[in-house]
Write an enzyme that holds these catalytic residues in place. Structure first.
Site, PDB file in Angstrom:
ATOM      1  CE1 TYR A   1      10.794  32.164   5.691  1.00  0.00           C
ATOM      2  CE2 TYR A   1      10.909  29.793   5.309  1.00  0.00           C
ATOM      3  CZ  TYR A   1      10.735  31.083   4.826  1.00  0.00           C
ATOM      4  OH  TYR A   1      10.512  31.291   3.501  1.00  0.00           O
TER       5      TYR A   1
ATOM      6  CE  LYS B   1      -0.240  -0.254   5.052  1.00  0.00           C
ATOM      7  NZ  LYS B   1      -1.043  -0.736   6.198  1.00  0.00           N
TER       8      LYS B   1
HETATM    9  C1  LIG Z   1      -0.221  -1.697   6.855  1.00  0.00           C
HETATM   10  C2  LIG Z   1      -0.751  -2.970   7.403  1.00  0.00           C
HETATM   11  C3  LIG Z   1       0.081  -4.095   7.509  1.00  0.00           C
HETATM   12  C4  LIG Z   1       1.572  -4.020   7.310  1.00  0.00           C
HETATM   13  O1  LIG Z   1       2.125  -3.448   8.463  1.00  0.00           O
HETATM   14  P1  LIG Z   1       3.687  -3.330   8.740  1.00  0.00           P
HETATM   15  O2  LIG Z   1       3.781  -2.889  10.159  1.00  0.00           O
HETATM   16  O3  LIG Z   1       4.187  -2.304   7.781  1.00  0.00           O
HETATM   17  O4  LIG Z   1       4.318  -4.651   8.507  1.00  0.00           O
HETATM   18  C5  LIG Z   1      -0.504  -5.309   7.871  1.00  0.00           C
HETATM   19  N1  LIG Z   1      -1.823  -5.384   8.172  1.00  0.00           N
HETATM   20  C6  LIG Z   1      -2.645  -4.310   8.146  1.00  0.00           C
HETATM   21  C7  LIG Z   1      -4.071  -4.461   8.493  1.00  0.00           C
HETATM   22  C8  LIG Z   1      -2.133  -3.061   7.762  1.00  0.00           C
HETATM   23  O5  LIG Z   1      -2.941  -1.992   7.745  1.00  0.00           O
END
Ligand SMILES: *Cc1c(COP(=O)(O)O)cnc(C)c1O
Length: 369
Positions: A265, A52
């Site tokens: 800044y 993702k």
């Molecule tokens: C993003 C996600 C993962 C992966 O998590 P990591 O900590 O990056 O390994 C697995 N399961 C769900 C439901 C997630 O949202």
């Protein structure tokens, strides 16, 4: 100000390329090695790959193609549109699971692109069973995170609607980054108890953090994301994971400033001695978090150089006094072998996930393998 500074940095100009941009190098052979290391850590489980958010900033298409070659068959994205894009780059027998469920999309869209929704609510379950009663799906049970997932007291209602068992039953751990947290075992127990309602469904509860909690947590499928990219909770010494991404930014100017001046800044940094400041071409618009103001470090000219002053939209300023040989056009490393992802994240009060997934559209990305 030393007289030569500002003029001593002769650079060669190039034609129509633009070398002075922040850029990343993403080593796909390391993604593949991390995947293999995780797979051998949980030999009895299917090792899925979470890609993702553009594979946490590493490039979903490139990462997924690499992991398909390594034999990965199950991929997770958050949104249906991510799944549609992924479908074009993975083999047709790959399973693409969509964590956030239908997201208001017609079930027909999922069938058209061979996507499998993770059903999280009775609303999604109703839509799915009405339109796609036969298609495969996952069911997500909330076992203590109170974020997404069907509360276990709604299982009976769900089962009245569902016409066939889920192809995957999943839950998600809230405190997997803390191996001491009793919530981990509590969630595992709640999950395996609820799973007795679905005796034919494979089970999955662990993301990267869960991998390191012991084999009880591996179940039928593990869902690592950040571990594939070499970050996340520290793995045991038996599972060596390596960061995949190197982030560099060009030196746009090098000037020596007298004691007493203020930097950036708000003038938040006071120069307590004569200081050579290297100004780098990267800022919060590129995803370099503003919370690195006066706390980040970069690797430049063989030295750790602290970020001084505020991070601005396109620029940061670092104290390069120790890096005597630095010239305009040199590159500083902001994440990479010398600058550990999770250690750097801690300086900004965040986690490695946010650093890589926030990297924005102006960054020039390069993949090697
Ligand atoms: C993003 C996600 C993962 C992966 O998590 P990591 O900590 O990056 O390994 C697995 N399961 C769900 C439901 C997630 O949202």
């Amino acid at each position: 100000m030393s007289p030569a500074s500002g003029t001593s940095n002769a650079t060669t100009l190039t034609g129509n390329t633009e070398p002075f941009r922040p850029s990343t190098v993403i080593d796909l052979s390391i993604v593949a090695a991390n995947y293999r290391a995780i797979r051998s850590h949980c030999p009895a489980s299917v090792t899925a790959a979470v890609v993702k958010a553009d594979a946490y900033g590493h490039g979903m298409a490139e990462v997924a193609a690499t992991l398909s070659e390594e034999g990965a068959k199950d991929f997770f994205v958050a949104y249906p549109h991510e799944g549609e894009a992924l479908r074009r780059v993975v083999p047709s027998d790959a399973n693409i699971w969509v964590f956030n469920g239908l997201c208001g999309t017609l079930p027909g869209y999922f069938e058209a692109h061979a996507l499998r929704p993770v059903l999280n609510t009775l609303v999604d379950i109703n839509h799915w069973t009405e339109y796609s009663p036969k298609a495969p799906y996952a069911l997500h049970l909330d076992t203590g995170m109170s974020r997404l997932g069907l509360p276990t007291h709604q299982i009976d209602a769900a089962q009245k609607r569902l016409t066939h068992p889920p192809s995957l039953l999943m839950s998600h751990l809230a405190q997997a980054d803390d191996p001491e947290a009793s919530a981990n075992v509590d969630q595992l127990d709640a999950f395996t108890a609820a799973a007795t309602h679905f005796p034919d469904s494979p089970l999955s509860i662990s993301a990267t953090g869960g991998l390191w909690l012991g084999a009880d947590f591996h179940l039928d499928m593990v869902r690592p994301g950040i571990g594939l990219y070499g970050g996340g909770p520290t793995p045991p010494t038996t599972c060596d994971l390596t960061p995949v991404l190197t982030l560099t930014a060009p030196v746009l100017s090098v000037e020596t400033h007298p004691k007493g001046g203020r930097v950036g800044y708000g003038g938040t940094h006071l120069l307590e001695a004569e200081t050579t400041i290297a100004t780098l071409g990267i800022g919060y618009a590129d995803g370099y978090l503003r919370t690195f103001s006066n706390t980040g470090i970069v690797w430049l000219g063989g030295h750790e150089c602290p970020v001084i002053g505020r991070v601005s939209m396109d620029l940061i300023t670092v104290d390069a006094t120790r890096a005597k040989t630095v010239r305009i056009g040199d590159r500083a490393t902001l994440l990479g072998p010398e600058i550990d992802l999770e250690a750097q994240a801690m300086r900004a009060g965040t986690i490695g996930y946010e650093l890589t997934s926030a990297l924005g559209g102006r960054i020039c990305r390069n993949w090697t393998r």
